[in-house]
Design a protein around this motif. Structure first.
Motif, PDB file in Angstrom:
ATOM      1  N   ASP A   1       0.829  -1.209   0.000  1.00 19.15           N
ATOM      2  CA  ASP A   1       0.000   0.000   0.000  1.00 19.15           C
ATOM      3  C   ASP A   1       0.870   1.268   0.000  1.00 19.15           C
ATOM      4  OD1 ASP A   1      -2.366   1.414   0.119  1.00 19.15           O
ATOM      5  OD2 ASP A   1      -2.980   0.648   2.077  1.00 19.15           O
ATOM      6  N   ASP A   2       0.310   2.363  -0.499  1.00 25.52           N
ATOM      7  CA  ASP A   2       0.960   3.680  -0.419  1.00 25.52           C
ATOM      8  C   ASP A   2       2.364   3.687  -1.003  1.00 25.52           C
ATOM      9  OD1 ASP A   2      -1.316   4.212   1.037  1.00 25.52           O
ATOM     10  OD2 ASP A   2      -0.314   4.252   2.978  1.00 25.52           O
TER      11      ASP A   2
ATOM     12  N   GLU B   1      -4.095   4.632  -6.864  1.00 27.49           N
ATOM     13  CA  GLU B   1      -5.045   5.085  -5.845  1.00 27.49           C
ATOM     14  C   GLU B   1      -5.415   6.549  -6.061  1.00 27.49           C
ATOM     15  OE1 GLU B   1      -4.663   3.497  -1.702  1.00 27.49           O
ATOM     16  OE2 GLU B   1      -2.552   3.797  -2.158  1.00 27.49           O
TER      17      GLU B   1
HETATM   18 CA    CA Z   1      -3.251   3.549   0.146  1.00 27.10          CA
END
Ligand code: CA
Ligand code: C2E
Ligand code: CA
Ligand code: CA
Length: 274
Positions: free
Chosen positions: A181-182, A236
């Motif tokens: 993630d991220d 995202e």
């Molecule tokens: Ca994220």
């Protein structure tokens, strides 16, 4: 000067005490929130850029607090992460999210049979000795196939944490998908991606915000590298058609963002069936 020093120490002491009291209060509130069923999950779709079809849902926690109303995760997850409470929250999220996808699949196998469910797992929970067993339990109880569960982790998890690494190996052996993630906000370099126990890369939303050509080139590079390492890529924070068009050009196959769908309670998701 002496009096002044003591005054400052007292102020510091008072501030620290207040800080600790606030944290203790929040922890006790979270505990009663778990017991009182005050938490709920909202689900945000991840779509295929090329076909516009639903690929996955990400489960995002909300707290329906009796006094404060709907509390977003940023206001309690960071505190929960400093105690074993985050593992209790994580267990609850795993159980609820897998049961929800299993229910959707039973109700509407045609549109949900291939859809996956992504759950955010904190570093402390990933390192906990019971995590793998908890995932196995959640799959068993829900009847969901392991291949339909995605665990989203952030890179802090991957930094010198041999336990987490072993757990990721076990989880992937079960058939569970692991998503980083991220990506791009921390220390992991593109070159390191090859060595990590992951299947999917989620490019942080800050990259999509920027119109700067250098940033765009960086996104292109991330996508190319991820594909070379056999990773799927999710962009995202897609908020506009223009951003979506850019992803097509770059060859990023999956996207998530308000433009494609906001996080919603289970009963409000587009393809929810009664
Ligand atoms: Ca994220
Ligand atoms: P995240 O995992 O990066 O989740 C994506 C966040 O971006 C979500 O915020 C989502 O609502 C928001 N978002 C999605 N699309 C857009 C968009 O187009 N524009 C903008 N501006 N924002 C968008 P949310 O739900 O407030 O969650 C914030 C963070 O809290 C999550 O970031 C995650 O780190 C954490 N979190 C949420 N649910 C859980 C959970 O169940 N467990 C754990 N450990 N952490 C969670
Ligand atoms: Ca996430
Ligand atoms: Ca985040």
């Amino acid at each position: 000067a002496k009096g002044n020093g003591r005054g400052r120490a007292e102020i510091f002491d008072q501030a620290l005490r207040t800080e600790l009291e606030i944290r203790a209060q929040l922890e006790s509130d979270i505990r009663s929130g778990l017991a009182g069923d005050e938490f709920e999950l909202h689900y945000q779709p991840v779509m295929s850029v090329a076909t516009g079809s639903l690929r996955s849902y990400e489960a995002l926690i909300r707290w329906r607090h009796p006094q404060r109303g709907m509390v977003p995760p940023n206001e309690f997850i960071p505190t929960a992460e400093e105690s074993p409470l985050i593992c209790e929250i994580g267990r609850w999220v795993l159980a609820r999210a897998t049961q929800q996808l299993a229910a959707w699949t039973r109700q509407d196998p045609d549109s949900h049979g291939d859809v996956t469910m992504a759950v955010n797992i904190s570093a402390r929970h990933l390192a906990s000795p019971s995590l793998v067993e908890e995932v196995r339990d959640a799959l068993h109880v829900s009847g969901l196939d392991a291949r339909r569960l995605v665990l989203e982790i952030t890179e802090t998890v991957l930094l010198d944490e041999p336990t987490a690494d072993a757990h990721l190996r076990d989880l992937r052996a079960l058939g569970v998908t692991v998503s980083l993630d991220d990506f791009g906000t921390g220390y992991t370099s593109i070159g390191q991606l090859q060595k990590l126990q992951i299947d999917t890369l989620k490019i942080d939303q800050s990259f999509l915000r920027s119109d700067d050509p250098a940033t765009q080139a960086l996104v292109r590079l991330m996508v190319t590298a991820a594909h070379a390492f056999n990773l799927d890529v999710v962009a995202e924070g897609v908020e506009t058609q223009e951003q979506l068009d850019r992803l097509v050009t770059i060859g990023c196959e999956l996207a998530q963002g308000y433009y494609l769908g906001r996080p919603k309670p289970a009963q409000d998701t587009e393809i929810a069936v009664s």
